[in-house]
Design a protein around this motif. Structure first.
Motif, short mmCIF file in Angstrom:
data_model
loop_
_atom_site.label_atom_id
_atom_site.label_comp_id
_atom_site.label_asym_id
_atom_site.label_seq_id
_atom_site.Cartn_x
_atom_site.Cartn_y
_atom_site.Cartn_z
N ARG A 1 50.12 2.51 15.84
CA ARG A 1 48.84 3.13 15.52
C ARG A 1 48.87 3.57 14.06
N ASP A 2 47.72 3.55 13.43
CA ASP A 2 47.61 3.98 12.05
C ASP A 2 47.32 5.48 12.00
N PHE A 3 48.16 6.21 11.27
CA PHE A 3 47.96 7.64 11.06
C PHE A 3 47.82 7.89 9.56
N ASP A 4 46.61 8.23 9.13
CA ASP A 4 46.34 8.52 7.72
C ASP A 4 46.80 7.39 6.81
N GLY A 5 46.51 6.16 7.22
CA GLY A 5 46.82 5.01 6.39
C GLY A 5 48.22 4.48 6.53
N GLU A 6 49.03 5.09 7.38
CA GLU A 6 50.41 4.64 7.58
C GLU A 6 50.60 4.16 9.02
N GLU A 7 51.13 2.94 9.15
CA GLU A 7 51.39 2.42 10.49
C GLU A 7 52.64 3.05 11.08
N VAL A 8 52.51 3.58 12.28
CA VAL A 8 53.63 4.19 13.00
C VAL A 8 53.88 3.39 14.27
N ARG A 9 55.14 3.01 14.49
CA ARG A 9 55.52 2.30 15.72
C ARG A 9 56.50 3.16 16.51
#
Length: 357
Positions: free
Chosen positions: A46-54
């Motif tokens: 999911r994208d959080f504030d422009g950063e992809e988190v896996r």
């Protein structure tokens, strides 16, 4: 290619104050991709504030249940786990990779085995999947589960575990160990450490009768349980591990990866992914294979980037790497040449790595 699929949230169940279970449904055309083996996990993004988190979360359903369900415990500063616990609702669509992981063993309906399980906190999630599947698919086998928590209020899947025990009378035994809540039997108080295991093996559990043990929890607990099992006579090959959290907090890391490898310190690497090979320059002993692949625009698979989940597994066909951490590959996989590319630093001048093997 790291392919992600849409999964619709069917149900959100509150397990404890800081843990939920999500029941998910793939599209009709993706159902085959989500056939899973007990003990496997899903990697979400999911994208959080422009950063992809896996992040990877274990499947808690049995293979025979006909549903896809994961358990997610909220952790401090955990972006995805906080999102899952506070915002996700039925009807939402999440993105996840197909099931992966090797925390399992083949089952035989005619077998009569004795299994041991050791879980700490949210480490119960994949173990529950294994327990459910073993009891359903090996009707002559038994399972003894040692489950450590701070208190009774922290037990994930508490009612489900009790229902399983009642449904399979005499086949499932559960020992709850609490370190912040006192129980009448002193043996069941404290941490699941080596001393606790040795006491349990002396009075409650006959390790010599056990065929396999599944251990999932914090690294210190897993190491302690493994040492106690081996000291009690269990073969190391019969002990299966799954680390549920990154072990790297507070540990020193290598120097930041170089932005470009000079000719003197460069490894000439060939990386194969989805049948396509790409030549990549990697800074020896400074840059991981995964970092270099991603920097070149390759859609290499990854999740935890801590040597825990095995999503980034690949085979080294030529050359040599140093693998800083490995909490996911079995010894036989390493002997065959498999590595975790998120932890693998080239040390040779030439390297050939294949994600497709």
């Amino acid at each position: 290619m790291a392919r992600f699929f849409p999964l619709t949230v069917v149900e959100v169940e509150r397990l404890t104050r800081d843990a939920v279970a999500l029941t998910l449904a793939p599209r009709a055309e993706d159902r085959d991709a989500f056939e899973f083996i007990q003990g496997q996990y899903l990697t979400f993004r999911r994208d959080f504030d422009g950063e992809e988190v896996r992040r990877s979360y274990s499947i808690c359903a049995g293979r025979n249940e006909g549903r896809l369900r994961v358990g997610i415990k909220r952790v401090h500063d955990g972006q995805y786990s906080t999102y899952a616990n506070t915002e996700v609702k039925p009807g939402d669509v999440l993105e996840a990779m197909a099931p992966a992981g090797n925390f399992h063993a083949p089952l035989d309906p005619a077998a009569k085995r004795d299994y041991l399980g050791f879980a700490g906190g949210s480490g119960i999630t994949p173990v529950l999947s294994i327990v459910r599947t073993v009891l359903a698919e090996e009707p002559q086998s038994t399972f003894t589960l040692v489950y450590g928590n701070q208190s009774s209020n922290a037990i994930m899947f508490r009612e489900e575990l009790e229902d399983l025990k009642n449904l399979h009378l005499g086949r499932l035994s559960i020992l709850h160990i609490f370190d912040r809540e006192t129980q009448e039997i002193d043996l069941f108080n404290g941490l699941v450490d080596r001393a606790k295991c040795e006491a349990l093996f002396e009075r409650w559990i006959d390790v010599k009768r056990a065929d396999l043990a599944f251990v999932c929890g914090p690294e210190p607990m897993m190491l302690a349980v493994a040492e106690a099992l081996k000291a009690a006579g269990m073969d190391e090959g019969a002990i299966k591990f799954e680390l549920f959290a990154s072990p790297h907090a507070g540990k020193p890391k290598r120097a930041a990866a170089a932005t470009a490898a000079t000719e003197a310190d460069a490894c000439a690497a060939t990386v194969t992914l989805d049948g396509i090979s790409r030549d990549v320059k990697i800074a020896k002993r400074q840059q991981t294979v995964l970092e270099a692949a991603l920097a070149e625009g390759l859609d290499a698979p990854y999740a935890c980037r801590a040597g825990v989940c095995s999503t980034c597994r690949a085979m080294v066909l030529e050359g040599e790497v140093e693998m800083d951490a490995n909490y996911a590959l079995e010894d036989y996989e390493v002997r065959r040449g498999y590595v975790l590319t998120c932890q693998s630093y080239p040390v040779s001048d030439k390297l050939v790595v294949d994600y497709d093997q």
